[in-house]
Design an enzyme around this catalytic site. Sequence first.
Site, short mmCIF file in Angstrom:
data_model
loop_
_atom_site.label_atom_id
_atom_site.label_comp_id
_atom_site.label_asym_id
_atom_site.label_seq_id
_atom_site.Cartn_x
_atom_site.Cartn_y
_atom_site.Cartn_z
N SER A 182 0.84 -1.20 0.00
CA SER A 182 0.00 0.00 0.00
C SER A 182 0.87 1.25 0.00
CB SER A 182 -0.96 -0.04 1.19
OG SER A 182 -1.99 0.89 1.07
N ASP A 279 -9.61 -3.34 -6.01
CA ASP A 279 -8.79 -2.39 -5.26
C ASP A 279 -8.88 -1.01 -5.91
OD1 ASP A 279 -6.52 -0.95 -4.10
OD2 ASP A 279 -5.79 -2.91 -3.46
N HIS A 309 -8.62 -4.27 -1.50
CA HIS A 309 -7.37 -3.79 -0.91
C HIS A 309 -7.04 -4.58 0.36
CE1 HIS A 309 -4.16 -0.85 -0.66
NE2 HIS A 309 -4.42 -0.69 0.62
#
Length: 344
Positions: A182, A279, A309
């Site tokens: 991330s 995502d 995600h």
Amino acid sequence: MSAGRSQRHPWWLAGAVFAAGLVYGRRTQGYDQIDEGLRSPLLWMRTPSIGALTLPLWRAAMGRATPCVEGVTLETRRIASEDGAEIGVFIYRPHALRERGPVLFYIHGGGTIMGSAAAYHTIVSGYARDLGIMVVSVDYRLAPEHPFPTPLDDVHAAYLWLRDSTSALAVDADRIAVGGDSAGAGLAAALCQRIRDVGEGAPVFQLLVYPMLDDRTTLRRPSHHRGQLLWTAASNLFAWTSYLGRAPVAEGAPAYAAPARCPDLSGLPPAWIGIGTLDLFYDEDVDYARRLRSAGVACEIEIVKGAYHAFNIRQTRPARAFNDRMIDAVRKGLGLLENPSAAQ
């Protein structure tokens, strides 16, 4: 009495309808598109977004230290960042450590606004155990208290410390991989760009797990039911605004702040990018992989259909398969395995 009840009933009914509408409005759109192995009743409702008022709660939940897995020892160091501030560095050594072997430099996620390296002890020590190599992580400072470039400066300082300490740590200076997930993966990508430009001994591989690369994603409306679970469009806008110190704009961002804006991706280390089709970062990650390849950089992209995600933090069949492929990619990137499919 009956007249009173009949007068109150419409208000009660209106309240019930409003509550039902609120719940219905917060439901996850396209729930049936989630991979069956990743579904959960908890995901029927969209994830609440992060903002200034709720950030302390999210930090309390996401920043707590976790234990290391068995078979890995942990060492803590304190080093100076580029502005002289003291930051923490963690060193994970598996009992079956490869002597003078490679090392993975890992950067935790959290949108640059939350999380901690200590909260990743279980995850990162697991990487050290599975790879049989040393892993180093850095506890960089968070936005909005410390906006760009401070988090990247902290990461850069920790990487240079690792480069300078390879002899003392008994690892191979020529086989350092950089990775993260991330926002941590976004910082890893930015770090590789900065190192390339200043010529400080580039890593041999970059592991980018659903990386946060492009502030311009906040300027577009999410499509295909993306960005409803774990990391929402509103959270993304708050995070980028916190990191940049201002709201994102189409015209530009400071160099290295948003890696996707880098005009020239040539000369970067080979990369592995993993992303799910649900995502919020899907489009920016697929485009970054395409641009890396166009620039002559070897890049493998792992696309997981129906994954949202951070889906791989739960112990599910798709998550285990994704994590196995990620570990294989690091093995291959560091020259630990000729045939990655033979791992495990």
